[in-house]
Scaffold this active site. Sequence first.
Site, PDB file in Angstrom:
ATOM      1  N   LYS A  78      19.052  -9.571   6.924  1.00 54.31           N
ATOM      2  CA  LYS A  78      19.539  -8.358   6.246  1.00 54.31           C
ATOM      3  C   LYS A  78      21.064  -8.381   6.151  1.00 54.31           C
ATOM      4  O   LYS A  78      21.643  -7.958   5.151  1.00 54.31           O
ATOM      5  CB  LYS A  78      19.068  -7.123   7.002  1.00 54.31           C
ATOM      6  CG  LYS A  78      17.539  -6.980   6.979  1.00 54.31           C
ATOM      7  CD  LYS A  78      17.067  -6.033   8.058  1.00 54.31           C
ATOM      8  CE  LYS A  78      15.554  -5.970   8.131  1.00 54.31           C
ATOM      9  NZ  LYS A  78      15.082  -5.300   9.352  1.00 54.31           N
TER      10      LYS A  78
ATOM     11  N   SER B 239       0.833  -1.206   0.000  1.00 56.85           N
ATOM     12  CA  SER B 239       0.000   0.000   0.000  1.00 56.85           C
ATOM     13  C   SER B 239       0.867   1.256   0.000  1.00 56.85           C
ATOM     14  O   SER B 239       0.527   2.259  -0.630  1.00 56.85           O
ATOM     15  CB  SER B 239      -0.956  -0.008   1.199  1.00 56.85           C
ATOM     16  OG  SER B 239      -0.231   0.071   2.402  1.00 56.85           O
TER      17      SER B 239
ATOM     18  N   ILE C  23      16.495   3.497   3.776  1.00 56.51           N
ATOM     19  CA  ILE C  23      17.898   3.897   3.611  1.00 56.51           C
ATOM     20  C   ILE C  23      18.468   3.287   2.329  1.00 56.51           C
ATOM     21  O   ILE C  23      18.432   2.073   2.168  1.00 56.51           O
ATOM     22  CB  ILE C  23      18.758   3.429   4.809  1.00 56.51           C
ATOM     23  CG1 ILE C  23      18.125   3.855   6.134  1.00 56.51           C
ATOM     24  CG2 ILE C  23      20.178   3.929   4.678  1.00 56.51           C
ATOM     25  CD1 ILE C  23      18.825   3.250   7.355  1.00 56.51           C
TER      26      ILE C  23
ATOM     27  N   GLU D  92      16.510  -3.085  -2.751  1.00 61.01           N
ATOM     28  CA  GLU D  92      16.794  -1.972  -1.835  1.00 61.01           C
ATOM     29  C   GLU D  92      15.884  -2.003  -0.612  1.00 61.01           C
ATOM     30  O   GLU D  92      16.313  -1.733   0.508  1.00 61.01           O
ATOM     31  CB  GLU D  92      16.637  -0.642  -2.582  1.00 61.01           C
ATOM     32  CG  GLU D  92      17.065   0.587  -1.808  1.00 61.01           C
ATOM     33  CD  GLU D  92      18.545   0.605  -1.479  1.00 61.01           C
ATOM     34  OE1 GLU D  92      18.870   0.224  -0.337  1.00 61.01           O
ATOM     35  OE2 GLU D  92      19.364   0.987  -2.336  1.00 61.01           O
TER      36      GLU D  92
ATOM     37  N   ARG E 230      -5.108 -11.417  -1.359  1.00 61.88           N
ATOM     38  CA  ARG E 230      -6.080 -12.405  -0.875  1.00 61.88           C
ATOM     39  C   ARG E 230      -7.477 -11.797  -0.810  1.00 61.88           C
ATOM     40  O   ARG E 230      -8.425 -12.365  -1.297  1.00 61.88           O
ATOM     41  CB  ARG E 230      -5.662 -12.918   0.513  1.00 61.88           C
ATOM     42  CG  ARG E 230      -4.818 -14.183   0.412  1.00 61.88           C
ATOM     43  CD  ARG E 230      -4.440 -14.672   1.777  1.00 61.88           C
ATOM     44  NE  ARG E 230      -3.765 -13.579   2.527  1.00 61.88           N
ATOM     45  CZ  ARG E 230      -3.029 -13.766   3.608  1.00 61.88           C
ATOM     46  NH1 ARG E 230      -2.879 -14.973   4.100  1.00 61.88           N
ATOM     47  NH2 ARG E 230      -2.449 -12.764   4.226  1.00 61.88           N
TER      48      ARG E 230
END
Lengths: 436, 436
Positions: free
Chosen positions: A206, A17, A137, A130, A46
């Site tokens: 990450k 969103s 960031i 990214e 869904r």
Amino acid sequence: MATPIKVGLAGFGNVGSGTYSILKRNHSLITQRAGAPITVKRVAVRNVDRVRKLVDEDVAVSSDWHDLVTDPEINVVVEAIGGIEPARSLILAAIDAGKHVVTANKALLAEHGNEIFKAAEEKGVNVALEAAVAGSIPIVKALREGLAANRVSSIAGIINGTCNFILSTMRDTGRSFDDVLAEAQRLGYAEADPTFDIEGIDSAHKLVLLSSIAFGVPVNMDKVHIEGISRLEAKDIKFAEELGYRIKLLGITKYTDYGIELRVHPALVPMRRLLANVEGAMNAVVVKGDAAESSLYYGKGAGSEPTGSAVVADLIDIARTADANVSERPKMPTTQHNPGAKDFADFGDTVCSYYLRIPVDDRPGVLADLARIIADNNISIESLIQREAPQKEDSTEVILMTHSTIESLMQRAIRTMQQLKSVRGPIVVLRKEELQ
Amino acid sequence: MATPIKVGLAGFGNVGSGTYSILKRNHSLITQRAGAPITVKRVAVRNVDRVRKLVDEDVAVSSDWHDLVTDPEINVVVEAIGGIEPARSLILAAIDAGKHVVTANKALLAEHGNEIFKAAEEKGVNVALEAAVAGSIPIVKALREGLAANRVSSIAGIINGTCNFILSTMRDTGRSFDDVLAEAQRLGYAEADPTFDIEGIDSAHKLVLLSSIAFGVPVNMDKVHIEGISRLEAKDIKFAEELGYRIKLLGITKYTDYGIELRVHPALVPMRRLLANVEGAMNAVVVKGDAAESSLYYGKGAGSEPTGSAVVADLIDIARTADANVSERPKMPTTQHNPGAKDFADFGDTVCSYYLRIPVDDRPGVLADLARIIADNNISIESLIQREAPQKEDSTEVILMTHSTIESLMQRAIRTMQQLKSVRGPIVVLRKEELQ
């Protein structure tokens, strides 16, 4: 000419969103910067009824993600579902159909990145990520492009906002981990099941992506040493503060003589370092390179539009370069280390300095016993402080800070100390990162 | 395919030698990342004999920069001479010969950028300027690409290392500006003639480039309000500290309803902000965007290899995209504002909050007089503190902090206060930036 982008958007939660909102609100600005319009053509979710009301009429909404893959007009699929399946199947199908992919899915890429990056390379399409690391960031771009002249030697980052919020609040208020976690859950900073965050797994996801980008090695979650923050005690945060340090959950990857380190654990960071002053749910990453030296990147690590900002930046990049030969775009390593890249290090070989809190009998000779064991393991002591005895009159606590040593030596010394009769309970072990 | 780059390097001082060192040391890594080799083919310098000994034999060295332009093999000219001429002539000649240009020359771009960017656009070549702003920090790339999804609302940066070193040292030691400047000159952090740095001109050069990139407006040095740090007193740094602020020389550009602000001045920044904790000669830039919200970029703002890191990153980008159509590369605005961009703001319209230090008679009624003048100008007072009277028994100092108001109102109030008989000397005026 830039390429007009028709997006197939999978998922319309937080990231989906936010991406949609930005593309709509800043449409003319984005068109100008990309050199061509970027439009969401289809959304797969869904709950079709819910999303049907949230998007413009000309956006097709269906419950089958295959619709994004089979629509020949769609040239980029944005995967904002999260989790492993069906995200993995969708991404592989999109790649197979010759579409570029943009994803914020760190768990998927950390676990199945090699398969995905290999498929993308074979098809000559992008998998842009990214948004998968540190939200808004632009750290992936900084590593791949901004610092491309550099041989990176280390990365250290606060890359989980939930943990940083909890640690900041514990420090500010002196409250316990459990208490602050409950507050974080109430405020929406922590999930009902907070395991992924507080046990360091999200940070590890990450971290392996950052390491892979910086050092040209495949993703490999098995090589990460992971410790979370759930056993951290308020008193260690306080003692660290008195000694001039703040405790942060860091993801650390270093390129060393003994291999590539990959570790996530709470660490004492000197208070004067910028990283020690990153508060609340914010993220920050410090990168050291041989030419640029130290640089730091700070911002929102999560949230609908901050993460959407990274997704849309990737879409703009794809619009700009989709017509260019794929060799001109930075590539992810796949199953092979890049030429010359080192293997992963054994955690036992890690060079580090340490903070130990040792509960001991309050009687003569105890400090001497501890100091002897440390010396026997060739470790040198930076400071040794006896705390005031708390409740029990005959017991006290010793805070021992070491100079740099090797993890396996430290562990051996700790095992030996733990066997002393005068040591009353488990020794608390934390690592220091001077970030010099 | 990526394009092999043959560099013509003008200048072999700080930036030129750093660029050369990096290209040589990291040659294989850079080739891999760029997709093609990047090699220095020619160097043009004043002192040929000195440089002949410093570069490899196959690099041509001459004293005439025209040699870089006339060599048809050279496809990128790196301008590392600094100053206005002959840098301007070289860059225009290189563009005219169809060569891309990489430059670290903020003074030239801030003064003559519109002419240069226009020429480059007409010829379809790049003028890459990452190295011109904040040295190693990839802030130009972050603004143009990493944050491309965002409508940027403000940028605030510590973009002069000399000033930040002086201000950090004044705070740490309590010493005077002149004393610390002399030390900075001894240490090589400040030039023999430090005017450009300490009077804020260098910061203004970088600020107009940042503003131009973020807001799509031509560079225009005439629109910058510039105040340096040379008149800052140690006591204001101390008072600010006691009130929870640090004083930093900031370059600020904001996109507001009344136009685009461009200003360089010392500012009080709340201590808890990361920007307030940037110490020594380091640089940092805070960017606010509508989607990413607040992000910060920190690193070395000067130095041979840190600046070279940015030059080489630009060279790698050019290698990757030189074959792509120029429309796919971010463009600089030239003589026209981008569609919809606002005009520059009048400085008097700036909305800001203020710190005033007012030397006054130590007698009843003085505070009331000051407060009345402030109120008459519709300014509201946040706090008003009377300091201990220093030497003279009948005089004292008042520290007055205001809420947000308009610069022209504040200036009018100050003029009126300055005329009071009870005001003993010049009122010190500093601005606050909350960076919320």
